[in-house]
Design a protein around this motif. Structure first.
Motif, PDB file in Angstrom:
ATOM      1  N   TYR A  38       0.825  -1.201   0.000  1.00  0.00           N
ATOM      2  CA  TYR A  38       0.000   0.000   0.000  1.00  0.00           C
ATOM      3  C   TYR A  38       0.868   1.263   0.000  1.00  0.00           C
ATOM      4  N   TYR A  39       0.523   2.149  -0.886  1.00  0.00           N
ATOM      5  CA  TYR A  39       1.215   3.428  -0.972  1.00  0.00           C
ATOM      6  C   TYR A  39       0.167   4.532  -0.929  1.00  0.00           C
ATOM      7  N   LYS A  40       0.301   5.450   0.009  1.00  0.00           N
ATOM      8  CA  LYS A  40      -0.617   6.573   0.139  1.00  0.00           C
ATOM      9  C   LYS A  40       0.053   7.809  -0.442  1.00  0.00           C
ATOM     10  N   LYS A  41      -0.661   8.476  -1.290  1.00  0.00           N
ATOM     11  CA  LYS A  41      -0.084   9.613  -1.991  1.00  0.00           C
ATOM     12  C   LYS A  41      -0.200  10.869  -1.132  1.00  0.00           C
ATOM     13  N   TYR A  42       0.809  11.111  -0.312  1.00  0.00           N
ATOM     14  CA  TYR A  42       0.857  12.317   0.512  1.00  0.00           C
ATOM     15  C   TYR A  42       1.668  13.437  -0.153  1.00  0.00           C
ATOM     16  N   VAL A  43       2.275  13.138  -1.304  1.00  0.00           N
ATOM     17  CA  VAL A  43       3.167  14.096  -1.951  1.00  0.00           C
ATOM     18  C   VAL A  43       2.695  14.371  -3.376  1.00  0.00           C
ATOM     19  N   GLU A  44       2.654  15.637  -3.748  1.00  0.00           N
ATOM     20  CA  GLU A  44       2.435  16.056  -5.138  1.00  0.00           C
ATOM     21  C   GLU A  44       3.673  16.808  -5.604  1.00  0.00           C
ATOM     22  N   LYS A  45       4.156  16.468  -6.793  1.00  0.00           N
ATOM     23  CA  LYS A  45       5.365  17.125  -7.304  1.00  0.00           C
ATOM     24  C   LYS A  45       5.055  18.378  -8.110  1.00  0.00           C
ATOM     25  N   GLU A  46       3.821  18.493  -8.607  1.00  0.00           N
ATOM     26  CA  GLU A  46       3.434  19.658  -9.387  1.00  0.00           C
ATOM     27  C   GLU A  46       2.079  20.160  -8.916  1.00  0.00           C
ATOM     28  N   GLY A  47       1.850  21.455  -9.089  1.00  0.00           N
ATOM     29  CA  GLY A  47       0.552  22.025  -8.780  1.00  0.00           C
ATOM     30  C   GLY A  47      -0.405  21.867  -9.948  1.00  0.00           C
ATOM     31  N   SER A  48      -1.624  22.312  -9.756  1.00  0.00           N
ATOM     32  CA  SER A  48      -2.633  22.231 -10.808  1.00  0.00           C
ATOM     33  C   SER A  48      -2.384  23.291 -11.872  1.00  0.00           C
ATOM     34  N   SER A  49      -3.051  23.133 -13.001  1.00  0.00           N
ATOM     35  CA  SER A  49      -2.927  24.132 -14.068  1.00  0.00           C
ATOM     36  C   SER A  49      -3.484  25.475 -13.626  1.00  0.00           C
ATOM     37  N   SER A  50      -4.420  25.481 -12.650  1.00  0.00           N
ATOM     38  CA  SER A  50      -5.000  26.748 -12.200  1.00  0.00           C
ATOM     39  C   SER A  50      -3.985  27.605 -11.450  1.00  0.00           C
ATOM     40  N   MET A  51      -2.862  27.023 -11.043  1.00  0.00           N
ATOM     41  CA  MET A  51      -1.810  27.798 -10.397  1.00  0.00           C
ATOM     42  C   MET A  51      -0.909  28.461 -11.437  1.00  0.00           C
ATOM     43  N   ARG A  52      -1.058  28.083 -12.715  1.00  0.00           N
ATOM     44  CA  ARG A  52      -0.470  28.786 -13.870  1.00  0.00           C
ATOM     45  C   ARG A  52       1.020  28.547 -14.089  1.00  0.00           C
ATOM     46  N   LEU A  53       1.755  28.041 -13.112  1.00  0.00           N
ATOM     47  CA  LEU A  53       3.209  28.048 -13.219  1.00  0.00           C
ATOM     48  C   LEU A  53       3.759  26.930 -14.084  1.00  0.00           C
ATOM     49  N   ASP A  54       3.035  25.831 -14.229  1.00  0.00           N
ATOM     50  CA  ASP A  54       3.419  24.771 -15.154  1.00  0.00           C
ATOM     51  C   ASP A  54       4.863  24.322 -14.920  1.00  0.00           C
ATOM     52  N   GLU A  55       5.176  24.018 -13.644  1.00  0.00           N
ATOM     53  CA  GLU A  55       6.544  23.642 -13.308  1.00  0.00           C
ATOM     54  C   GLU A  55       6.537  22.828 -12.014  1.00  0.00           C
ATOM     55  N   GLU A  56       7.548  21.979 -11.847  1.00  0.00           N
ATOM     56  CA  GLU A  56       7.656  21.215 -10.617  1.00  0.00           C
ATOM     57  C   GLU A  56       7.835  22.145  -9.418  1.00  0.00           C
ATOM     58  N   LEU A  57       7.220  21.770  -8.297  1.00  0.00           N
ATOM     59  CA  LEU A  57       7.276  22.615  -7.114  1.00  0.00           C
ATOM     60  C   LEU A  57       8.700  22.858  -6.642  1.00  0.00           C
ATOM     61  N   ILE A  58       9.568  21.865  -6.796  1.00  0.00           N
ATOM     62  CA  ILE A  58      10.925  21.995  -6.294  1.00  0.00           C
ATOM     63  C   ILE A  58      11.705  23.081  -7.044  1.00  0.00           C
ATOM     64  N   LYS A  59      11.252  23.449  -8.234  1.00  0.00           N
ATOM     65  CA  LYS A  59      11.947  24.465  -9.023  1.00  0.00           C
ATOM     66  C   LYS A  59      11.358  25.865  -8.853  1.00  0.00           C
ATOM     67  N   ILE A  60      10.240  25.990  -8.176  1.00  0.00           N
ATOM     68  CA  ILE A  60       9.572  27.277  -8.022  1.00  0.00           C
ATOM     69  C   ILE A  60      10.160  28.010  -6.820  1.00  0.00           C
ATOM     70  N   PRO A  61      10.567  29.270  -6.960  1.00  0.00           N
ATOM     71  CA  PRO A  61      11.195  30.004  -5.858  1.00  0.00           C
ATOM     72  C   PRO A  61      10.166  30.536  -4.860  1.00  0.00           C
ATOM     73  N   GLN A  62       9.446  29.638  -4.216  1.00  0.00           N
ATOM     74  CA  GLN A  62       8.445  30.033  -3.233  1.00  0.00           C
ATOM     75  C   GLN A  62       8.025  28.799  -2.444  1.00  0.00           C
ATOM     76  N   ASN A  63       7.569  29.017  -1.216  1.00  0.00           N
ATOM     77  CA  ASN A  63       7.092  27.935  -0.370  1.00  0.00           C
ATOM     78  C   ASN A  63       5.655  27.598  -0.773  1.00  0.00           C
ATOM     79  N   ILE A  64       5.467  26.456  -1.413  1.00  0.00           N
ATOM     80  CA  ILE A  64       4.150  25.995  -1.853  1.00  0.00           C
ATOM     81  C   ILE A  64       3.931  24.595  -1.293  1.00  0.00           C
ATOM     82  N   SER A  65       2.830  24.421  -0.586  1.00  0.00           N
ATOM     83  CA  SER A  65       2.529  23.145   0.054  1.00  0.00           C
ATOM     84  C   SER A  65       1.185  22.634  -0.459  1.00  0.00           C
ATOM     85  N   ILE A  66       1.141  21.345  -0.800  1.00  0.00           N
ATOM     86  CA  ILE A  66      -0.086  20.744  -1.336  1.00  0.00           C
ATOM     87  C   ILE A  66      -0.574  19.660  -0.387  1.00  0.00           C
TER      88      ILE A  66
END
Length: 730
Positions: A38-66
């Motif tokens: 069993y694997y529970k998905k507690y981690v998202e690597k990218e935000g939704s398209s509604s956040m507009r940035l179209d990039e992996e969270l680790i590359k975005i220069p801001q604290n974003i938590s999903i």
């Protein structure tokens, strides 16, 4: 209430015979089974398209938590006010109007509420979001110019709703029972008609009482959506969300006392069993179009319409006579209408060895809120002749010393001795609301960003600016403001799993109010400087984020402490500074063990003052200096106990600041400590989940001192309580 359970059972029985798919899917229960583990998905690597940035969270220069749906399901969260914020460092809920809406504070001020990328924040809303239609929640810390500039610099949270995936038949149903007569049923159906048309339907019904007498919160939700693939490059998603809430009147959760916090049993209430329920009807329509010109350029356009109508009441202290509080009840009719349009373009180009990730966007918004809260009156009446000696005509008083209702033993309670105030809705709301109940805002914004990539994009420099124009009317005072807010970010990948970043961003908040000297009022300006370190561990199974920030706010208004009861004057405070450290960890630590751990240190105070009422160093309202949260879930992945899970969680808020500005002589709130525990069992189709909240039955509350009345008010949280759910995936 029984109808909900019966309906859910019928749904489960029906769907058990429906089309099945041998592939286990990720949906409402958000579980993936790989080779029986069993694997529970507690981690998202990218935000939704509604956040507009179209990039992996680790590359975005801001604290974003999903916050993922898997975490929400494990924690048996039902609404945003129901424990969601334990998953985000430094975020906390401030008491206000029970579970009608959720005010989220982080980094020293209120976080703006977004849904699918549009700003749905209002003075009295939105209606607290129900998790039945939520796919995940994105928290963006600090100013977020790519989404908005006209807002508090603390950040935003973005509710991303469930949408059709285009897969074959896929769905789930869940029944939840719990303390205080909680009965809740929900279902999620996701399927496709053909290769070009897919649909999704989320339904929810809930009946819930409270640990306080006469308090309840019933909700019903219908959320259909359809996805149409117009061509290989163009997709349209249409979504409709209907929410109906019926609950006890606003104010029923409050305790009012001269004695301080936590002085009454948690079950205490001043509400009245004869008050009509408050009803809220919310209609939300969203239409989203995405066109992929080629693999490098994509256009997104979206229009949204929201209408929320409320008819209810608000109970509050009306006046005091000696030790007795006479309650007042005011009717409340409101219409909240919001319209949004946005279009943005994501693209990628290269000039020599430098790459360019381009974002350009246009936002238009209109918000109109009409409210009549002027009709009402006293529920209780003072009998001066008898000096509160009760008789058949005056049989209901509220004693501030004993904090109890005094009811004449020889006469059963037949309602408040002054009766219930009448409501007259024959005159149109538009006439009754103006000017004191009228709020309107129109805004437009233009955003342009270029992320320049150097050294194969290991080093990323973000240069951006947003122009925003706002025209605002608050309770009869009009203000216009426009501003260009820059954004500069730098992110560097130390390796493929680690990045360091720095950010400078701005925001502004138009203000409306009255100064005693009739002076002009400027917008609040907020400047944010932030640095941080992000890392994905063990192929991204869990990640960590560490950030340090400093936010300066100028020209903020605050209530003039010299106001009399009917005055609404404000003071220009000067300059405040909030600074802090935040740490987040989430994901699968080892096989079967998932964790969410976070800590935040926050300090918010006055650094420059224009008025003698507040001095340098005074604390700002609405935060805890120390917040820490933990959630651990272990599921056995093999052997006799395979599928059995154990859960333990806790929350700590230390050195809490009250809701209002500090008042000389007012008491401080105690530290907040809460622990939860649970167990579960699951296989590929069925999940049983039992959680016990506030395990040690601590008295939990939040509140403030009310200077005008000279008393304290606070809201108590539920004592030890439980929830049990049965979920079936089909």
């Amino acid at each position: 209430m029984k109808k909900i359970i019966v309906s859910a059972v019928v749904l489960v029985s029906t769907f058990a015979f429906a089309q099945e798919n041998d592939t286990i899917k990720s949906n409402n229960i958000e579980e993936v089974v790989v080779n029986g583990k069993y694997y529970k998905k507690y981690v998202e690597k990218e935000g939704s398209s509604s956040m507009r940035l179209d990039e992996e969270l680790i590359k975005i220069p801001q604290n974003i938590s999903i916050i993922t749906n898997a975490a929400l399901a494990d924690q048996q969260v039902t609404t945003l006010s129901d424990g969601v914020l334990r998953n985000v460092a430094g975020a906390q809920r401030l008491e206000h109007w029970g579970d009608m809406y959720t005010r989220v504070n982080m980094r020293g001020s209120r976080a703006a509420a977004f849904m699918n990328g549009v700003n749905v924040t209002t003075n009295w809303g939105p209606l607290s979001e129900d998790m039945s239609y939520v796919d995940h929640i994105e928290f963006v810390k600090g100013p977020s110019g790519f989404l908005m500039s006209n807002g508090e610099p603390s950040g935003i949270y973005n509710i991303v709703t469930k949408k059709p995936t285009g897969k074959n038949f896929n769905g789930s149903a869940r029944i939840t029972l719990g303390s205080y007569d909680l009965m809740r049923a929900e279902t999620d159906i996701d399927s496709k008609i053909n290769d070009k048309v897919a649909f999704r339907l989320n339904l929810m019904g809930q009946n819930k009482n409270s640990f306080r007498d006469y308090e309840f919160n019933d909700r019903y939700i219908i959320n259909p959506s359809i996805k149409v693939k117009l061509s290989d490059k163009t997709t349209v998603i249409a979504e409709y969300l209907y929410q109906k809430a019926k609950m006890s009147e606003v104010g029923s959760a409050y305790v009012f006392t001269f004695d301080g916090y936590g002085t009454k049993p948690s079950s205490y209430t001043i509400t009245d069993p004869g008050i009509d329920p408050t009803k809220v009807d919310n209609h939300t329509v969203n239409l989203n179009l995405q066109h992929q010109f080629n693999k490098y350029w994509k256009l997104t356009a979206q229009v949204s319409y929201i209408n929320e109508y409320t008819l209810g009441s608000d109970i509050w202290p009306g006046m005091y006579q000696g030790n007795y509080m006479l309650r007042s009840l005011y009717h409340w009719e409101a219409d909240n209408t919001m319209k949004f349009g946005q279009v943005f373009l994501n693209g990628y180009e290269k000039t020599g060895n430098v790459s360019h990730k381009i974002l350009a966007g246009l936002d238009l918004g209109s918000k109109s809120y009409l409210a009549d809260w002027n009709q009402g009156g006293m529920l209780d009446r003072y009998n001066a002749t008898n000096d509160f000696t009760l008789d058949p005509d005056y049989n209901y008083w509220y004693n501030v010393n004993t904090h109890n209702y005094d009811i004449n033993g020889s006469n059963p309670y037949s309602g408040p001795n002054n009766g219930y105030p009448a409501f007259n809705g024959t005159t149109p709301l538009s006439q009754r609301a103006t000017p004191g109940g009228y709020i309107k805002q129109n805004y437009s914004g233009l955003y342009l960003q270029d992320e320049l990539g150097f050294f194969d994009s290991r080093l990323r420099l973000t240069l951006a600016a947003r122009y925003t124009n706002v025209n605002q009317n608050d309770y009869g005072t009009s203000k216009k403001a426009d501003k260009i807010t820059p954004r500069i970010g730098l992110s560097y990948s130390l390796d493929s799993n680690t990045s360091a970043y720095a950010l400078y961003d701005q925001s502004f908040v138009p203000q409306a109010g009255f100064l005693r000297n009739n002076g002009s009022i400027k917008p609040i300006t907020g400047n944010n400087i932030e640095i941080g370190l992000k890392r994905d561990w063990f192929d991204g199974k869990w990640n960590t984020t560490l950030s340090l920030y400093n936010i300066i706010k100028n020209n903020e208004l605050t209530t003039d402490p010299n106001n009399t009861l009917n005055e609404r004057y404000s003071l220009i405070l000067g300059r405040t500074r909030v600074q802090g450290i935040e740490f987040d960890l989430k994901g699968q630590i080892t096989k079967g063990l998932n964790a969410i751990l976070n800590y935040a240190f926050t300090e918010n105070k006055v650094v420059k003052t224009n008025t003698p009422e507040y001095t340098v160093g005074d604390r700002i309202a609405g935060y805890a200096k120390h917040t820490a949260n933990g959630w651990l879930n272990y599921t056995f992945t093999e052997g006799q106990l395979e599928g059995f899970g154990l859960t333990f969680g806790g929350t700590y808020l230390g050195d809490r600041s009250t809701w209002t500005w500090g008042t000389d002589g007012a008491l401080n709130m105690n530290d907040y400590v809460k622990f939860d525990a649970g167990m579960s069992w699951e296989n590929t189709r069925v999940k049983l989940n039992l959680n016990v909240f506030n395990v040690f039955n601590r008295y939990l509350y939040s509140g403030s001192y009310y200077a005008w009345g000279g008393y304290y008010y606070y809201q108590a949280e539920a004592p030890r309580n439980w929830r049990f759910s049965i979920a079936y995936k089909f």
